[in-house]
Motif scaffolding. Structure first.
Motif, PDB file in Angstrom:
ATOM      1  N   ARG A  77       0.831  -1.206   0.000  1.00  0.00           N
ATOM      2  CA  ARG A  77       0.000   0.000   0.000  1.00  0.00           C
ATOM      3  C   ARG A  77       0.866   1.257   0.000  1.00  0.00           C
ATOM      4  N   ARG A  78       1.898   1.269   0.836  1.00  0.00           N
ATOM      5  CA  ARG A  78       2.767   2.439   0.905  1.00  0.00           C
ATOM      6  C   ARG A  78       3.511   2.636  -0.412  1.00  0.00           C
ATOM      7  N   THR A  79       4.006   1.541  -0.971  1.00  0.00           N
ATOM      8  CA  THR A  79       4.729   1.632  -2.238  1.00  0.00           C
ATOM      9  C   THR A  79       3.832   2.168  -3.344  1.00  0.00           C
ATOM     10  N   ARG A  80       2.595   1.684  -3.384  1.00  0.00           N
ATOM     11  CA  ARG A  80       1.659   2.139  -4.420  1.00  0.00           C
ATOM     12  C   ARG A  80       1.303   3.617  -4.243  1.00  0.00           C
ATOM     13  N   LEU A  81       1.085   4.048  -3.007  1.00  0.00           N
ATOM     14  CA  LEU A  81       0.741   5.448  -2.757  1.00  0.00           C
ATOM     15  C   LEU A  81       1.889   6.376  -3.155  1.00  0.00           C
ATOM     16  N   LEU A  82       3.108   5.985  -2.816  1.00  0.00           N
ATOM     17  CA  LEU A  82       4.258   6.806  -3.183  1.00  0.00           C
ATOM     18  C   LEU A  82       4.445   6.838  -4.697  1.00  0.00           C
ATOM     19  N   ALA A 109      10.719  11.308  -2.950  1.00  0.00           N
ATOM     20  CA  ALA A 109      11.049  11.038  -4.353  1.00  0.00           C
ATOM     21  C   ALA A 109      11.520   9.594  -4.520  1.00  0.00           C
ATOM     22  N   THR A 110      10.977   8.915  -5.512  1.00  0.00           N
ATOM     23  CA  THR A 110      11.341   7.524  -5.785  1.00  0.00           C
ATOM     24  C   THR A 110      12.692   7.455  -6.484  1.00  0.00           C
ATOM     25  N   ARG A 111      13.510   6.528  -6.053  1.00  0.00           N
ATOM     26  CA  ARG A 111      14.823   6.300  -6.662  1.00  0.00           C
ATOM     27  C   ARG A 111      14.717   5.127  -7.633  1.00  0.00           C
ATOM     28  N   MET A 112      15.301   5.279  -8.824  1.00  0.00           N
ATOM     29  CA  MET A 112      15.261   4.189  -9.800  1.00  0.00           C
ATOM     30  C   MET A 112      16.083   3.009  -9.301  1.00  0.00           C
ATOM     31  N   ALA A 113      15.510   1.822  -9.424  1.00  0.00           N
ATOM     32  CA  ALA A 113      16.216   0.621  -8.972  1.00  0.00           C
ATOM     33  C   ALA A 113      15.599  -0.612  -9.614  1.00  0.00           C
ATOM     34  N   LEU A 161       3.009   5.189 -15.779  1.00  0.00           N
ATOM     35  CA  LEU A 161       2.816   6.374 -14.949  1.00  0.00           C
ATOM     36  C   LEU A 161       2.090   6.036 -13.649  1.00  0.00           C
ATOM     37  N   CYS A 162       2.585   6.609 -12.547  1.00  0.00           N
ATOM     38  CA  CYS A 162       1.953   6.475 -11.222  1.00  0.00           C
ATOM     39  C   CYS A 162       1.902   5.033 -10.722  1.00  0.00           C
ATOM     40  N   MET A 163       2.802   4.202 -11.198  1.00  0.00           N
ATOM     41  CA  MET A 163       2.790   2.796 -10.802  1.00  0.00           C
ATOM     42  C   MET A 163       4.132   2.391 -10.213  1.00  0.00           C
ATOM     43  N   SER A 164       4.167   1.140  -9.752  1.00  0.00           N
ATOM     44  CA  SER A 164       5.392   0.524  -9.252  1.00  0.00           C
ATOM     45  C   SER A 164       5.416  -0.908  -9.765  1.00  0.00           C
ATOM     46  N   GLU A 165       6.371  -1.690  -9.293  1.00  0.00           N
ATOM     47  CA  GLU A 165       6.446  -3.088  -9.726  1.00  0.00           C
ATOM     48  C   GLU A 165       5.227  -3.895  -9.294  1.00  0.00           C
ATOM     49  N   ARG A 184      11.682  -0.088 -10.935  1.00  0.00           N
ATOM     50  CA  ARG A 184      10.881   0.946 -10.270  1.00  0.00           C
ATOM     51  C   ARG A 184      11.537   2.287 -10.572  1.00  0.00           C
ATOM     52  N   TYR A 185      10.744   3.273 -10.932  1.00  0.00           N
ATOM     53  CA  TYR A 185      11.308   4.588 -11.242  1.00  0.00           C
ATOM     54  C   TYR A 185      10.298   5.677 -10.916  1.00  0.00           C
ATOM     55  N   ASN A 186      10.784   6.894 -10.855  1.00  0.00           N
ATOM     56  CA  ASN A 186       9.957   8.066 -10.580  1.00  0.00           C
ATOM     57  C   ASN A 186       9.322   8.512 -11.892  1.00  0.00           C
ATOM     58  N   SER A 187       8.056   8.175 -12.094  1.00  0.00           N
ATOM     59  CA  SER A 187       7.406   8.443 -13.374  1.00  0.00           C
ATOM     60  C   SER A 187       7.018   9.908 -13.556  1.00  0.00           C
ATOM     61  N   GLY A 188       7.278  10.744 -12.554  1.00  0.00           N
ATOM     62  CA  GLY A 188       7.010  12.169 -12.700  1.00  0.00           C
ATOM     63  C   GLY A 188       8.159  12.936 -13.326  1.00  0.00           C
ATOM     64  N   ARG A 189       9.322  12.312 -13.422  1.00  0.00           N
ATOM     65  CA  ARG A 189      10.464  12.968 -14.069  1.00  0.00           C
ATOM     66  C   ARG A 189      10.300  12.926 -15.586  1.00  0.00           C
ATOM     67  N   HIS A 190      11.064  13.756 -16.273  1.00  0.00           N
ATOM     68  CA  HIS A 190      11.049  13.709 -17.735  1.00  0.00           C
ATOM     69  C   HIS A 190      11.411  12.304 -18.210  1.00  0.00           C
ATOM     70  N   VAL A 191      10.763  11.861 -19.268  1.00  0.00           N
ATOM     71  CA  VAL A 191      11.070  10.555 -19.852  1.00  0.00           C
ATOM     72  C   VAL A 191      12.551  10.469 -20.209  1.00  0.00           C
ATOM     73  N   SER A 192      13.097  11.540 -20.744  1.00  0.00           N
ATOM     74  CA  SER A 192      14.506  11.519 -21.143  1.00  0.00           C
ATOM     75  C   SER A 192      15.434  11.360 -19.946  1.00  0.00           C
ATOM     76  N   HIS A 193      15.085  11.956 -18.807  1.00  0.00           N
ATOM     77  CA  HIS A 193      15.899  11.786 -17.601  1.00  0.00           C
ATOM     78  C   HIS A 193      15.868  10.330 -17.141  1.00  0.00           C
ATOM     79  N   ASN A 194      14.673   9.750 -17.135  1.00  0.00           N
ATOM     80  CA  ASN A 194      14.566   8.340 -16.757  1.00  0.00           C
ATOM     81  C   ASN A 194      15.251   7.442 -17.779  1.00  0.00           C
ATOM     82  N   GLY A 195      15.172   7.815 -19.052  1.00  0.00           N
ATOM     83  CA  GLY A 195      15.825   7.025 -20.090  1.00  0.00           C
ATOM     84  C   GLY A 195      17.334   6.987 -19.916  1.00  0.00           C
TER      85      GLY A 195
END
Length: 398
Positions: free
Chosen positions: A94-99, A118-122, A148-152, A180-191
């Motif tokens: 629940r906590r992971t999904r909310l974050l 802020a979620t860290r990519m891992a 977007l707005c999801m986790s594993e 798992r990544y922060n889907s609010g960042r720019h796609v290019s940053h996550n890429g």
């Protein structure tokens, strides 16, 4: 083993307090802006700053912001002092999904402000089981990338009418791994970050083959990562065998486009103009969905919330990789209007299949590497038995 807990850690609580302070300030700005617009129509003299009120009214708004900031700073310092104490609780689904939802909406701001929320990519072996390396015994790895707005947790089998793709493909030798990544960042940053992450994880595994299944925004992040990896001369793209896109908005999503138009309309209405700020409470990741932006140059130099003609870079599918596209349509039968306007409820059929009226922008998915699922919505693509069977057929091929 630590017991899963839904409560926030001290650092997460500190992040929530900082975010609440920002929300109070933003709400106060909107209210004062509306107040100021009303005064303007009555001919009242302007305040010292644009959008601000004068006198006692201005002092009241200023006090609200000041008190909120003072309380937030005090709580922030106190919690920082306590953060050194160990937290023995494990993260809960629940906590992971909310974050994940929070990061999808304002994750770019959380990152910019170094907010602990802020979620860290891992990479994860299983939900909430982080790993820095590829599975030791694996010969074929299946990387699953959420949207977007999801986790594993988005990939979990959710009932009798759904399937777990990781379990299905484990039957033909695939070892699952989740991003798992922060889907609010720019796609290019996550890429860029994903490209570097995979290069490091695969560095000492020369014989390992990689296949990726990506849902929605995850497909854009994957395409961006492939581009930046090849640009930097990384080696991991040589291991990449399959890329499967599930409901990926290769050419944009109407909901983000609608949000952009709503903001433009509100901005032109006298008393509603301050409320346009609410439409701007959406992350860089969300605005990248407007046209399916993949690269830094697709958004740099542009006002993110202004409507402008689509000029994002044309990025073809990577050569030497078997690429597949799955699209869904909410209606039970094919229909030009439903396909074009409704699609899976979030992504139009043509966008998910990479089709474009400009041939230069179209993605060339071979006909036998496309699947359209009727009577299915966007989220069902994550665990559909029909999609599971197709994945099994596609990824079983060498």
């Amino acid at each position: 083993m630590p017991k899963p807990s839904s409560r926030l850690t001290l650092s997460e609580l500190r992040g929530l307090i900082l975010l609440t302070d920002a929300a109070v300030a933003g709400s106060s700005d909107i209210a004062e802006g509306v107040h100021r617009k009303v005064w303007d129509t009555l001919g009242a003299p302007p305040g010292k700053e644009a959008g601000r009120t004068r006198g006692v009214t201005g002092l009241a708004y200023q006090s609200v912001r000041g008190i909120s900031r003072l309380l937030a700073q005090g709580a922030n310092h106190l919690l920082q002092a306590l953060e050194g104490q160990p937290d023995t609780s494990a993260a809960s689904p629940r906590r992971t999904r909310l974050l994940a939802v929070l990061n999808g909406i304002v994750g770019d701001r959380l990152t910019a402000e170094a907010n602990p929320l802020a979620t860290r990519m891992a990479l994860y072996r299983a939900p909430d089981e982080e790993t820095e390396a590829m599975p030791a015994a694996a010969g074929k790895v299946l990387l699953l990338i959420h949207g977007l707005c999801m986790s594993e947790y988005a990939w979990e089998d959710a009932g009798e009418e759904t399937v777990d793709y990781a379990a299905v493909l484990a039957g033909i030798g695939y070892t699952p791994l989740y991003l798992r990544y922060n889907s609010g960042r720019h796609v290019s940053h996550n890429g860029r970050e994903l490209a570097a992450l995979l290069e490091k994880a695969l560095a000492d595994r020369p014989g390992l083959a990689l296949s990726v299944v990506a849902h929605s925004m995850g497909g854009l992040v994957l395409r961006s990562a492939c581009h930046y990896a090849r640009q930097a001369g990384m080696r991991w793209p040589e291991r990449l065998q399959h890329m499967v896109f599930l409901g990926t908005p290769h050419h944009g999503a109407p909901l983000e486009q609608a949000g952009n138009y709503l903001e433009a309309v509100l901005g032109k209405l006298p008393h509603a103009a301050p409320w346009a700020g609410l439409a701007r409470v959406r992350s860089a990741g969300i605005t990248d969905l407007r046209e399916g932006r993949l690269l830094d140059e697709d958004w740099q130099g542009w006002a993110r919330f202004h409507h402008h003609r689509d000029t994002h870079a044309v990025l073809p599918l990577p050569e030497g990789v078997a690429c597949f596209a799955v699209a869904a349509v909410v209606t039970a039968k094919p229909g030009a209007l439903a396909d074009r306007l409704l699609g899976d409820g979030l992504v139009p059929l043509q966008s998910a299949l990479g089709q474009h009226h400009d041939p230069a922008r179209a993605l060339c998915f071979a006909p036998h590497r496309q699947q359209v699922c009727y009577g299915m919505h966007h989220m069902q693509l994550l665990s559909s038995p029909e999609v599971g069977r197709q994945l099994l057929a596609w990824l079983a091929a060498p």
